[in-house]
Design an enzyme around this catalytic site. Structure first.
Site, PDB file in Angstrom:
ATOM      1  N   SER A 477       1.761  -1.136  32.311  1.00 53.12           N
ATOM      2  CA  SER A 477       0.749  -0.291  32.930  1.00 53.12           C
ATOM      3  C   SER A 477       0.753   1.095  32.266  1.00 53.12           C
ATOM      4  O   SER A 477       0.455   1.223  31.084  1.00 53.12           O
ATOM      5  CB  SER A 477       0.997  -0.210  34.442  1.00 53.12           C
ATOM      6  OG  SER A 477      -0.051   0.468  35.086  1.00 53.12           O
ATOM      7  N   ASP A 621      -2.240  -6.157  36.616  1.00 52.27           N
ATOM      8  CA  ASP A 621      -1.172  -5.237  36.234  1.00 52.27           C
ATOM      9  C   ASP A 621       0.150  -5.982  36.046  1.00 52.27           C
ATOM     10  O   ASP A 621       0.536  -6.819  36.861  1.00 52.27           O
ATOM     11  CB  ASP A 621      -1.028  -4.167  37.322  1.00 52.27           C
ATOM     12  CG  ASP A 621      -0.229  -2.971  36.840  1.00 52.27           C
ATOM     13  OD1 ASP A 621       0.830  -3.179  36.225  1.00 52.27           O
ATOM     14  OD2 ASP A 621      -0.669  -1.831  37.068  1.00 52.27           O
TER      15      ASP A 621
END
EC number: 3.1.1.-
Length: 776
Positions: A477, A621
């Site tokens: 991320s 994610d």
């Protein structure tokens, strides 16, 4: 099959003054005798009185008539009887009658359960003609009050006492007719012609059926009552006029033989018309011996087709099974044929890929011009990107030694193209230090500024940029963004922090109302299209493998989570390198994707940005599965450098918040449970505890400061970011000795022995298959 005609009223004429009324079973019945069935001896009335008893029995083919002569002079009783009912007598056959009724009922139930639908329909169709005859006979003359009066008046000449008794019989008959007329208002009612006694269960069943069919038969019953009221004169004329249906009013000239002929003739049989639904149950019950059988059969017969299908004959079953087996075999053959064709196509495709790879390798080896070599190398690179299974064939064709020798040419473009294809095949250069150096950065949104403070301290202590300190950089991320900026683009930390803040202010600014609407529509509070546009502008559309052209670039990876492969999420690694053929990584991934796609997929946090579809995979994610990618990075490095020891792993966190408040409740809410699940999925400390216990000392270093406030991932206010930066700097000051130890390990150079080993390995790879002295 015998047909029984049951009359609701029987009329007796008794010449004896003692009794005018007779009893049959439990009901008072009255009979009248027609002139054709008895005669009187006019010579001597008192001496002898001759009567004849007429018994008639009908079946489908013929009618039997018999006469019984009686001379009861000893008893002083002279009588004549007409009986149009052939129902079983009450005498000696009483037990057999009850048994036959029970047997008929059981037969009907068994046929309803085990028989077919066609047999039930045939059984029900047999009841309709007799019901029609019953209605016709009972409506024409014998059940009418005026006909009874005429019959009684015609017999007054024989006895005065009989007249009184006949008036009593008239009243009984009147009330019986009245009860019958009142019973017609109900669909299911009791008539005096039914000899079978049902008891209390009959009343319950009658009330249930009448209440169910009452609404349906209301209109037709009103119409029928109106027709009966409009034509009283017509009914009176029909009942008083002689007709073929009234036995008492037949002419004297008609003999019993003529009656037999008429009844036996099939053309004179009453026509059976369809009976309405509201009268069908009453018609079934009006049969004395088969009422229960018809009732049970009529109600169960409709349920049998639903509960049991019609049995099929063995030939039909065999035919159906043969057709089914034939269809199954046909499908199997088609599936097998399809599988074979697909396998053949794969074999042909694999053979064609191998042939294409050999042709490209041979064309490259025959090329001497540097510019043409660049073109040949790029063609082979694109081919291997599209068909990675061709790498094994290229290695067998001795492509690596030729590329290593080609890399010695003093042409930067050619050298860059060669480095790219070598990285794609899986060939790697030796590490920079004494062992593998790994840098991993956790996810955490804008809290990544905390990790920047640790990196700033490392650069300050080592006086080297990040991409020169580490051999492998991996991020999740926001950590992937930092890994790309530091490892691939070689940005200074100050510029990286400035760009990092700008990205946060550009992306994480959204109106609450608009964000709420987007959340309900695409499950994303922020605009994903805006985020993609920023990534394309800042990072560009270069492929991950193209970064290997730069010799200073370390191995870089970004982690995402695939959520549409199987029941559990799976980690996906966006690499700027390829694995050597025969080396299998535990994690999915590839190097043929663009850099902005890798960051977009790795940062698709649920609730913040929409999930990203890349090919047939759906990415979210990477922090959902591996928010601390240290273990994954260690596994990947062992696949890249299997014979190289691990020197150090530096794991950077984005801050953790620990609350001192303890909840003393004995249970947790649903919101708390869901929050615990999310926290456990994004937890980073469990991986830290595991690696810290497994790896050797002074190998694994974790930097994750404790923050005093639980700052969200999308925090973009400068004061909050400054607060995070300040807390990161305080944490570094408290762990200054630990930072110096890491900097010392990262600053170590290779030993002379390691350098010699690396040179020998390079020469052996470059001149593979040649004599040893030629390699020197």
């Amino acid at each position: 099959m015998s047909i029984n005609l049951t009359l609701d009223i029987y009329i007796y004429f008794l010449n004896n003054a003692r009794s005018l009324c007779g009893k049959q079973r439990s009901k008072q019945l009255h009979f009248v005798c027609s002139k054709q069935y008895w005669r009187m001896n006019h010579v001597n009335v008192h001496r002898e009185f001759h009567t004849s008893k007429k018994s008639c029995k009908w079946n489908r083919s013929e009618a039997h008539c018999s006469k019984h002569w009686h001379s009861p002079s000893n008893h002083g009783l002279h009588f004549g009887i007409v009986r149009l009912s052939t129902s079983a007598p009450k005498g000696l056959t009483k037990v057999s009658i009850h048994m036959s009724r029970i047997k008929s009922t059981l037969n009907s139930v068994s046929k309803a359960i085990f028989g077919s639908q066609n047999e039930m329909v045939t059984r029900l169709a047999q009841f309709k003609p007799s019901s029609r005859i019953l209605r016709k006979v009972s409506d024409k003359g014998w059940l009418k009050q005026k006909n009874v009066k005429q019959a009684v008046e015609s017999l007054k000449n024989y006895s005065d006492k009989s007249a009184g008794k006949n008036s009593l019989a008239e009243q009984k008959s009147y009330f019986a007719d009245k009860e019958e007329d009142s019973g017609k208002h109900s669909l299911f009612h009791y008539t005096y012609g039914i000899t079978t006694r049902f008891g209390e269960s009959f009343s319950v069943l009658a009330n249930h059926i009448n209440s169910y069919f009452k609404s349906k038969g209301k209109m037709s019953q009103t119409k029928e009552d109106k027709q009966l009221q409009d034509k009283p004169d017509l009914e009176e004329r029909k009942s008083s006029s002689p007709g073929p249906d009234t036995v008492a009013d037949r002419p004297d000239s008609e003999s019993p033989l003529e009656v037999k002929d008429k009844l036996s003739s099939p053309t004179q049989m009453p026509e059976a018309h369809p009976v309405s639904a509201k009268q069908s149950i009453a018609n079934f019950l009006s049969r004395p011996t088969e009422g229960v059988q018809a009732l049970v059969g009529g109600y169960i017969g409709g349920l049998v087709p639903k509960l049991k299908s019609d049995p099929k004959s063995p030939p039909e079953e065999q035919e159906v099974s043969a057709k089914t087996e034939q269809a199954v075999n046909k499908d199997k053959k088609a599936e097998e044929k399809k599988r074979v064709l697909l396998q053949q196509e794969k074999i042909i495709a694999r053979v064609s890929i191998d042939n294409r790879t050999r042709a490209l390798v041979q064309a490259l080896r025959r090329t001497a011009d540097p510019k043409l070599c660049i073109t040949r190398v790029e063609e082979l690179t694109f081919h291997l990107l599209e068909f990675p299974e061709g790498k094994g064939v290229a290695i067998k064709e001795k492509i690596i030694p030729y590329l290593l020798r080609l890399r010695q040419v003093k042409d930067e473009t050619l050298q860059a193209a060669v480095r790219e294809i070598l990285a794609l095949i899986g060939y790697v250069d030796p590490v920079k230090g004494r062992g593998i150096r790994i840098l991993t950065i956790d996810g955490g949104g804008t809290r990544g500024v905390v990790a920047l403070q640790t990196l700033r301290k490392l650069v300050e202590l080592t006086q080297k940029p990040i991409h020169q300190l580490f051999d492998y950089i991996c991020g999740v991320s926001t950590g992937a963004i930092l890994a790309f900026m530091l490892g691939l683009f070689h940005m200074p930390l100050d510029e990286c922090e400035e760009l990092y803040r700008k990205l946060g202010s550009d992306v994480f600014t959204q109106n609450v109302i608009v964000g709420t609407v987007k959340m309900s529509w695409s499950h994303a509070f922020y605009d994903s299209n805006t985020w993609e546009k920023i990534l394309k502008d800042r990072i560009g559309s270069a492929l991950m493998i193209e970064t290997a052209r730069n010799p200073a670039c370390p191995k870089v990876a970004a982690i995402s989570t695939i959520v549409n492969r199987g029941q559990t999420p799976k980690a996906f690694v966006f690499r700027n390198y390829g694995h050597f053929p025969g080396t299998n990584s535990h994690y999915l991934g590839g190097c043929q994707y663009k850099m902005w796609q890798a960051i977009r997929a790795s940062s698709a946090a649920p609730g913040y940005f929409a999930e990203y579809a890349l090919g047939s995979d759906l990415h979210q994610d990477g922090g959902l599965l591996l928010n601390n990618p240290s273990a994954l990075a260690l596994h990947e490095c062992k696949c890249i450098w299997p014979d190289t020891p691990l020197e150090c792993i530096v794991s950077l966190g984005t801050g953790r918040y620990e609350s001192d408040v303890r909840n003393t409740s004995t249970y947790t809410s649903l919101k708390t449970k869901l929050s615990n699940v999310i926290s456990s999925a994004t937890d980073t400390e469990e991986v830290h505890i595991m690696l810290d216990g497994l790896l050797p000392s002074d190998t694994y270093f974790r930097f994750n400061p404790v923050i005093c406030e639980n700052i969200p991932l999308d925090e973009s206010r400068d004061e909050k970011l400054d607060q995070l930066q300040l807390e990161g700097m305080k944490y570094i000051e408290r762990n200054d000795q630990k930072m110096k130890k890491v900097a010392k390990i990262l600053s170590q150079e290779k030993t002379t022995l390691q350098k010699i080993n690396d040179w020998i390995k390079l020469k052996s790879d470059m001149y593979e298959g040649l004599p040893f002295f030629s390699k020197l």
